[in-house]
Design a protein around this motif. Structure first.
Motif, PDB file in Angstrom:
ATOM      1  N   VAL A 210       1.669  79.418  33.174  1.00  0.00           N
ATOM      2  CA  VAL A 210       2.017  80.805  32.862  1.00  0.00           C
ATOM      3  C   VAL A 210       1.169  81.782  33.668  1.00  0.00           C
ATOM      4  CG1 VAL A 210       2.204  82.505  31.020  1.00  0.00           C
ATOM      5  CG2 VAL A 210       2.770  80.119  30.569  1.00  0.00           C
TER       6      VAL A 210
ATOM      7  N   LEU B  85       7.296  79.575  25.519  1.00  0.00           N
ATOM      8  CA  LEU B  85       7.304  78.409  26.405  1.00  0.00           C
ATOM      9  C   LEU B  85       6.498  77.258  25.815  1.00  0.00           C
ATOM     10  CD1 LEU B  85       6.859  80.125  29.886  1.00  0.00           C
ATOM     11  CD2 LEU B  85       8.938  79.114  28.952  1.00  0.00           C
TER      12      LEU B  85
ATOM     13  N   LYS C 195      14.012  81.446  28.281  1.00  0.00           N
ATOM     14  CA  LYS C 195      14.702  81.322  29.571  1.00  0.00           C
ATOM     15  C   LYS C 195      16.088  80.758  29.310  1.00  0.00           C
ATOM     16  CE  LYS C 195      13.598  79.966  34.275  1.00  0.00           C
ATOM     17  NZ  LYS C 195      14.928  79.542  34.627  1.00  0.00           N
TER      18      LYS C 195
ATOM     19  N   LEU D 297       6.878  76.655  35.380  1.00  0.00           N
ATOM     20  CA  LEU D 297       6.928  77.431  34.145  1.00  0.00           C
ATOM     21  C   LEU D 297       5.827  77.044  33.169  1.00  0.00           C
ATOM     22  CD1 LEU D 297      10.758  77.666  33.442  1.00  0.00           C
ATOM     23  CD2 LEU D 297       9.238  79.448  34.284  1.00  0.00           C
TER      24      LEU D 297
ATOM     25  N   LEU E 287      15.255  82.245  39.920  1.00  0.00           N
ATOM     26  CA  LEU E 287      14.559  83.296  39.184  1.00  0.00           C
ATOM     27  C   LEU E 287      14.512  84.595  39.968  1.00  0.00           C
ATOM     28  CD1 LEU E 287      11.556  81.284  37.737  1.00  0.00           C
ATOM     29  CD2 LEU E 287      13.707  81.849  36.635  1.00  0.00           C
TER      30      LEU E 287
ATOM     31  N   VAL F 244       4.188  81.992  36.288  1.00  0.00           N
ATOM     32  CA  VAL F 244       5.210  82.780  35.595  1.00  0.00           C
ATOM     33  C   VAL F 244       4.866  84.273  35.592  1.00  0.00           C
ATOM     34  CG1 VAL F 244       6.419  83.122  33.422  1.00  0.00           C
ATOM     35  CG2 VAL F 244       5.854  80.812  34.173  1.00  0.00           C
TER      36      VAL F 244
ATOM     37  N   SER G  81      11.604  73.828  39.539  1.00  0.00           N
ATOM     38  CA  SER G  81      10.917  75.057  39.153  1.00  0.00           C
ATOM     39  C   SER G  81      10.390  75.005  37.728  1.00  0.00           C
ATOM     40  CB  SER G  81      11.840  76.260  39.312  1.00  0.00           C
ATOM     41  OG  SER G  81      12.958  76.110  38.478  1.00  0.00           O
ATOM     42  N   SER G  82      10.868  74.042  36.891  1.00  0.00           N
ATOM     43  CA  SER G  82      10.355  73.934  35.529  1.00  0.00           C
ATOM     44  C   SER G  82       8.886  73.565  35.509  1.00  0.00           C
ATOM     45  CB  SER G  82      11.161  72.891  34.747  1.00  0.00           C
ATOM     46  OG  SER G  82      12.483  73.330  34.555  1.00  0.00           O
TER      47      SER G  82
END
Length: 578
Positions: A34, A292, A301, A31, A9, A38, A27-28
């Motif tokens: 938020v 998301l 994404k 996400l 990212l 994020v 890294s998910s």
């Protein structure tokens, strides 16, 4: 705040653009957080986000113009009666300038002289006191036997708003915030301009219903976008600025009416600026939280390799929750009670008057309420502030209903004039306090709901509370339609509702400084913290907390690591995230 680094990212820009590089699976997990991961990585509440939030304030001014336009478009005029040769009082077909410009005492004397004779309403001209030379009432002679049509016209805008909040809130969760905003802006331009060219009151009322429907959708979409753009520390202050802009529109409305002079010009001038909102569709990106939370991964994404069908949610899923629906119902009742009892207090102050002084007094009370609400919420939190203002509202209502009559009955039973004077003054004082606190209750309830409701159903949740507020506002024209019959019982019922709300508000979770919940599971994890230090902390057993607040229920976490079933370290028994 330390800089957060997510592999894959590094090329993200402030507006959320992403590079076409694969992202590691680890890294998910970030996400799904938020607020914590994020948004801080994308710049937090930076210049780009602040500009977007500032753009949501401008339509708030236009919505305020439409919301308070009924005070001018549907204002009741004063009729001038003159005696004919037979001695009967009849309205003057063209009142003389001396009659219209006479000092108030002379006009009052003339009115008192004609009180004994009926004043015919079938002909004659009427004098408006609201800044307009002609409005809907004077154009179609909606007086005397036709006056009920004015109340129907007032109903139409409010009822349309209620349906707009309910239906378009669900559509915002289903299709996204931006599509609802675009359709609503185009529709309000069409219906709003058509209102100005209505040929009769039936057409006017029908078109005002659809205008209210579209205005409610615009307000709801912008409110949700504003909440979802902000980090926890900025949400409340940005919302209160929007509320102050609405009050500013209320203050500017009389001057706008005096400038236009004709109701059709006023209606066009209110609606045409909505054209400036058409570029919003290209300026505003779709809510990243919503993308998301609803698994629109290709739009949120592009480099994420998850082949799953986007998942949509509906407000009806509240029925399957254990705690979230209770909080939503409490806030709906708070909003309805706040707006409903506000009319009871306002009636005690105004007594049917529509003068500019009283209009500005109401706007001044609303402005003071917004200003005082900020430090109270900062000091006591969302729940503490809501409870404080609800207690003040209940006390003001109880004192106005009962205490004043008892004082006058037992202490001043022989001095009727002094008793009535004191009752009147104390009633006005308590009414002003009640209007002040009930306005704060309504404003804070709507904002509170936006923080409690998860992203996947936030539009529908806020729509429910706003619709409840619409039902509360609907009580004002309803009482006018029935000529204030049953008003005392109406006031007593709403006072009982304030007492019920005082009992229920401590059951709400505290959201100050907490991340917004994204899914229903996270919304269930927002359990209340104890108000008192000695109160039982473990409100739910730990297995139940795992069941309702585990983070692995979020879509991204399930896709990356579906076998993980342990409770997250950020969940506690009382719902506080650390």
């Amino acid at each position: 705040m330390a800089t957060l680094r997510l592999d894959g990212l590094d090329q993200l820009s402030e507006n959320g653009a992403v590079p076409q590089t694969p992202e590691p699976r680890g890294s998910s997990k970030l996400l799904s957080r938020v607020d914590a991961a994020v948004l801080p990585f994308l710049g937090g509440f930076g210049t780009y986000q602040r500009r977007l939030v500032a753009l949501t304030w401008v339509p708030a001014l236009l919505i305020a113009f439409s919301q308070f336009s009924d005070s001018f478009l549907l204002a009741q005029p004063k009729s001038a009666c003159a005696r004919n040769e037979s001695g009967l009082a009849m309205p003057s077909a063209s009142p003389s300038p001396s009659l219209l410009l006479a000092p108030e005492p002379l006009v009052a004397d003339a009115e008192s002289a004609n009180d004994s004779a009926p004043c015919m309403c079938s002909e004659g001209r009427f004098e408006l006191q609201s800044g307009l030379q002609q409005n809907v009432v004077t154009k179609w002679q909606l007086v005397c036997d036709e006056e009920w049509k004015v109340h129907i016209a007032k109903f139409s805008l409010l009822v349309g708003s209620i349906f707009g909040y309910l239906l378009m809130g669900a559509m915002a969760d289903w299709l996204g915030r931006i599509p609802v905003l675009l359709v609503s802006v185009l529709s309000v331009l069409a219906f709003g301009l058509a209102v100005a060219f209505s040929v009769d009151v039936a057409m006017f009322s029908t078109l005002r219903f659809f205008e209210g429907f579209c205005l409610a959708a615009i307000r709801l979409s912008l409110f949700v976008l504003r909440i979802e753009l902000c980090l926890p520390g900025w949400r409340f202050s940005m919302t209160m600025v929007a509320s102050l802009v609405v009050v500013g529109g209320q203050l500017l409305m009389p001057g706008l009416a005096a400038l236009c002079r004709d109701w059709q010009i006023l209606q066009v001038l209110i609606i045409v600026p909505f054209v400036l909102m058409l570029p919003y569709v290209w300026v505003f990106p779709e809510s990243l939280r919503w993308l998301l939370a609803t698994q629109h991964y290709q739009r949120a994404k592009k480099q994420i390799e998850l082949q799953q069908k986007p998942r949509t949610s509906c407000i009806t899923q509240l029925s399957s929750t254990r705690n979230l629906w209770k909080s939503t119902v409490v806030l709906c009742v708070n909003s309805l009670t706040g707006y409903g009892i506000h009319h009871c207090f306002a009636r005690s102050v105004l007594e049917g008057s529509t003068s500019h002084l009283h209009y500005y007094a109401l706007a001044g009370i609303a402005m003071a309420s917004c200003v005082v609400l900020c430090p109270v919420v900062v000091g006591f939190g969302r729940r503490g502030g809501l409870l404080t203002f609800m207690i003040i509202t209940a006390l003001a209502s109880l004192l106005q209903l009962g205490l004043l009559s008892l004082i006058g009955k037992y202490s001043l039973r022989h001095d009727t004039v002094l008793r009535d004077t004191l009752n009147r003054r104390f009633s006005v004082a308590f009414s002003i306090i009640g209007m002040f606190s009930s306005r704060a209750v309504s404003t804070l309830s709507i904002f509170y709901c936006a923080e409690i409701t998860p992203t996947v159903i936030r539009g529908g949740g806020v729509g429910l509370v706003l619709a409840s507020a619409g039902f509360g506002m609907l009580t004002a024209p309803l009482m006018e339609l029935h000529n204030q019959k049953g008003f005392f019982l109406h006031h007593v019922i709403l006072t009982c509702c304030t007492l019920l709300c005082i009992i229920c508000i401590p059951l709400l979770p505290e959201t100050a400084g907490q991340p917004l919940p994204e899914t229903l599971a996270e919304g269930e994890g927002l359990l209340r913290r104890p108000l008192l230090p000695g109160e039982q902390h473990h409100l739910l057993a730990r297995p139940e907390v795992r069941e309702y607040s585990r983070v692995q229920d979020t879509p991204l976490h399930q896709a990356v690591n579906p076998s993980n079933s342990t409770a997250p370290s950020s969940s506690t028994a009382n719902g506080v995230r650390t």
